[in-house]
Design an enzyme around this catalytic site. Structure first.
Site, PDB file in Angstrom:
ATOM      1  CE1 TYR A 207      -2.093   3.550   1.954  1.00 15.81           C
ATOM      2  CE2 TYR A 207      -3.802   2.443   0.687  1.00 15.81           C
ATOM      3  CZ  TYR A 207      -3.337   3.559   1.333  1.00 15.81           C
ATOM      4  OH  TYR A 207      -4.097   4.705   1.357  1.00 15.81           O
ATOM      5  CG  ASP A 208       3.105   2.401   3.417  1.00 15.69           C
ATOM      6  OD1 ASP A 208       3.643   1.914   4.421  1.00 15.69           O
ATOM      7  OD2 ASP A 208       2.027   3.026   3.465  1.00 15.69           O
TER       8      ASP A 208
ATOM      9  CE  LYS B 223       1.739   2.008  12.557  1.00 16.52           C
ATOM     10  NZ  LYS B 223       0.654   1.020  12.512  1.00 16.52           N
TER      11      LYS B 223
ATOM     12  CE  LYS C 244       3.387  -0.847   9.811  1.00  8.82           C
ATOM     13  NZ  LYS C 244       2.495  -0.628   8.670  1.00  8.82           N
TER      14      LYS C 244
END
Length: 706
Positions: free
Chosen positions: A53-54, A131, A335
């Site tokens: 997606y990124d 996160k 991430k």
């Protein structure tokens, strides 16, 4: 919800083999990103990884940077889109609830550090915190009492989930030590502990229900339950990590850093995750993120984490750095590397999509990755197979970054023993045995038979879908059953089902009431808007957006030439959609679309189906913008909306657009009016600051006699 055509387009973008007209490319990329936002945030069924997606998001940013004149207000870079489900009551955030930039490697972190240092030009340090892989939430307290809980939504408007949040034990209904605090807004994450997740899935398995893919999906799905008791039973946990607003300036002035925020939150009675690192050195920061001990620590916790959130520690520096419409400039999420596992390809299965493309799917030796059994993975197309040199019998690395549908990263060629088999493109369709065709400019192979049962099924599924004829009640299973039993051969046959009631009654799960409901909805669909009809035809490269452009252009031409709109029919539609001169003058319609339309309407069987649709009474003279162009009450006037109303926002927007108005998602100097409902937030403040006129919905109706 899975759309095979969008999924195919997604892979083309990811493979970087789909570069054409910049405007078309840009609009299609926006459509792909919004689609994947919907899968992720609304349906909890993401089909690509966070990393993929990124990649698409970064590609969008690159295009906009190089072509600033085409930036759309609907772009995910301008706002969070595809993240609100219409069935829930909405609420405006007083302050935008933005997303985060993502970093997957150290290069991104060093670049972010360089950017921040240049902007601040002074000494500062970073805070690092976990996160959470859950669902973001905003909590509001008035005079120390819990008032409201809102999802992120599109960052400006979220969903009201107050009743469900009330039953989560870690959300205090009354704050401690809040004597001088009349109003406070906080942000956090709702998560489902791994132990609760495993227990829930075991229970669902015993009950014969589908299993949740991961704790994040389970948490998000739970928050959408209508019964708060279900939420209470599933033992969700809420961690608070951010103070957005506090009414007491005296208290706020004492809070200087992220650590101060954590101490303050604990003092109020909130649950805060006790892992916070402070560093003023970018290399130390990178070392913490990459340290295997860090990742192992998080993996061994009862909570699912997918990275580390890095923030500028000093609160006053955050204000100086500011934010975009999408993310704060003072924070970034690192991430963790994608999770991978090795398995073996046992066989390859071939499926046929609505566009007649042959889609290879690898059958895997079942493996468990992140608590999910994986036995199948898409091979996309034969170019993908060739590029990665994939064979039946190969051992391959499977990746599930962000807990999504698996993806083959690569082949472990060292494990080959000589018994592997080539994955050859078929000569015949695996469904109907018709010849396979291949166009040099296309990566896919196609079935040559337009009556292929698989193609027919997928076309009808598309035809009845929400963005097309919107025939509710006819699902995929029923369509497959109707085609397999010979009741329908194309979508025009749907309108003859009323003559086959006795046959329909013989099918399982089709009682008289359901049959009557379906037939009524089929009948009502005969008066659909032209844009829906064009989209429903399933023409290659002609989706929702292009259908809207075509409808508007046809209407403008009819109006300009004083042609009676009420007599617009299927023959006239064919004439317009095959007129290359007309099409080539439409902004947003490129050569690939013109060629696709030409191919579609040169096919006699396609023409015959159109005539059948006309014969059964499907009319095409219902234009979405007909009323607006005729009346022009709001023609050229630009509106934006803030606050809550007695009717859905979609209905308000529809009324505005039907009367010629243009709807803008954000307050800007281009705006003529801001329509204000109950509790107008930051948009109202910005409108007042910029001198933009405001109007209530009732006054709008009265002023323009709507």
């Amino acid at each position: 919800m899975i759309n095979n055509d969008i999924e195919e387009l997604t892979q083309k973008f990811l493979n970087c083999d789909y570069i054409e007209n910049t405007f078309d490319y840009y609009q299609n990329l926006i459509e792909v990103l919004i689609y994947h936002n919907n899968l992720y945030y609304i349906y909890n069924t993401p089909s690509i990884s966070d990393y993929q997606y990124d990649l698409l998001f970064d590609l969008l940013k690159k295009i906009e940077k190089e072509n600033q004149d085409i930036i759309s207000p609907n772009s995910p870079t301008q706002r969070l889109v595809g993240q609100i489900q219409n069935s829930y009551k909405t609420y405006n955030h007083d302050f935008p609830m933005l997303s985060l930039e993502n970093a997957y490697d150290t290069k991104d972190l060093f670049e972010k550090d360089k950017f921040i240092k240049k902007r601040l030009n002074t000494e500062f340090n970073y805070s690092l915190e976990p996160k959470f892989d859950g669902s973001s939430v905003e909590l509001i307290y008035k005079n120390g009492v819990f008032e409201k809980a809102i999802t992120r939504g599109d960052g400006f408007v979220g969903e009201d989930i107050t009743e469900n949040i009330k039953v989560i034990e870690t959300v205090p209904l009354y704050l401690k030590n809040a004597k001088n605090i009349s109003y406070i807004i906080l942000r956090g994450e709702i998560v489902m502990p791994k132990s609760s997740f495993n227990k829930l899935n075991k229970k669902r398995e015993k009950e014969g229900k589908s299993l949740f893919a991961n704790p994040r999906n389970a948490a998000t799905g739970t928050l959408r339950q209508l019964d708060p008791q279900v939420v209470a039973d599933r033992k969700l946990v809420c961690f608070i990590y951010e103070l957005t607003y506090i009414s007491s300036e005296i208290i706020f002035d004492k809070i200087k850093t992220q650590k101060d925020i954590f101490i303050f939150l604990k003092n109020l009675g909130f649950t805060v995750y006790d892992w916070l690192k402070i560093t003023d050195n970018i290399q130390d920061l990178v070392n913490i993120c990459q340290d295997i001990k860090t990742k192992n620590y998080f993996e061994n916790q009862n909570i699912e984490f997918d990275g580390i959130v890095i923030k500028v520690n000093q609160i006053n520096f955050r204000k100086k750095l500011g934010e975009t419409n999408h993310h704060p400039r003072w924070a970034i999420a690192y991430k963790f590397p994608a999770k991978q596992i090795v398995t073996k390809i046992l066989d390859v299965e071939l499926n046929v999509s609505r566009s007649a493309s042959i889609n290879p799917v690898a059958i895997l030796q079942t493996v468990n990755l992140s608590g999910v059994n994986i036995s199948r993975v898409s091979l996309h197309n034969w170019d993908f197979i060739s590029q990665k040199d994939i064979k039946i019998g190969d051992n391959v690395w499977i990746q599930r970054s962000g807990e999504v549908i698996p993806y083959i990263v690569g082949v472990i060629k060292e494990k080959r023993d000589g018994n592997e088999k080539e994955i050859l493109a078929p000569n015949l369709c695996p469904i109907c045995d018709s010849k396979i065709i291949k166009v040099d400019t296309d990566v896919n192979y196609y079935c040559s038979n337009i009556n292929c049962p698989s193609v027919i099924k997928e076309k009808i599924v598309h035809f009845v879908s929400k963005n097309c004829l919107d025939i509710d009640g006819i699902g995929e299973k029923l369509i497959y059953m109707l085609v397999d039993n010979g009741f329908i051969k194309h979508y025009a046959d749907l309108y003859y089902l009323k003559d086959k009631i006795n046959y329909l009654k013989s099918l399982p799960l089709l009682g008289e009431k359901r049959i009557n409901d379906i037939l009524e909805k089929i009948e009502n669909s005969k008066k659909t808007f032209l844009r829906r009809f064009i989209n429903g035809l399933g023409i290659k490269f002609v989706g929702k957006k292009t259908s809207k452009i075509l409808e508007n252009s046809i209407y403008e031409d009819l109006k300009y030439n004083n042609i009676d709109i009420s007599k617009f029919n299927h023959q006239k539609l064919i004439k317009y959609l095959t007129d290359q001169t007309f099409l080539s003058n439409i902004h947003g319609i490129g050569d690939k679309i013109i060629f696709s339309l030409k191919q579609t309407f040169e096919n006699q069987e396609n023409l015959q189906i159109l005539y059948e649709l006309e014969k059964v009474g499907v009319v095409l003279n219902n234009f979405y913008n007909q009323k607006s162009i005729l009346d022009s009450k709001l023609s050229g006037i630009k509106f934006c909306i803030t606050g809550s109303f007695d009717i859905k926002r979609d209905e308000i927007i529809k009324i505005l657009e039907n009367n010629g108005a243009e709807f803008l998602s954000q307050v800007s100097s281009k705006l003529d009016f801001l329509i204000v409902g109950k509790g107008g937030g930051s948009k109202l403040q910005k409108a007042k600051k910029e001198g933009i006129k405001t109007i209530s919905l009732d006054d709008l109706y009265t002023k323009y006699n709507l």
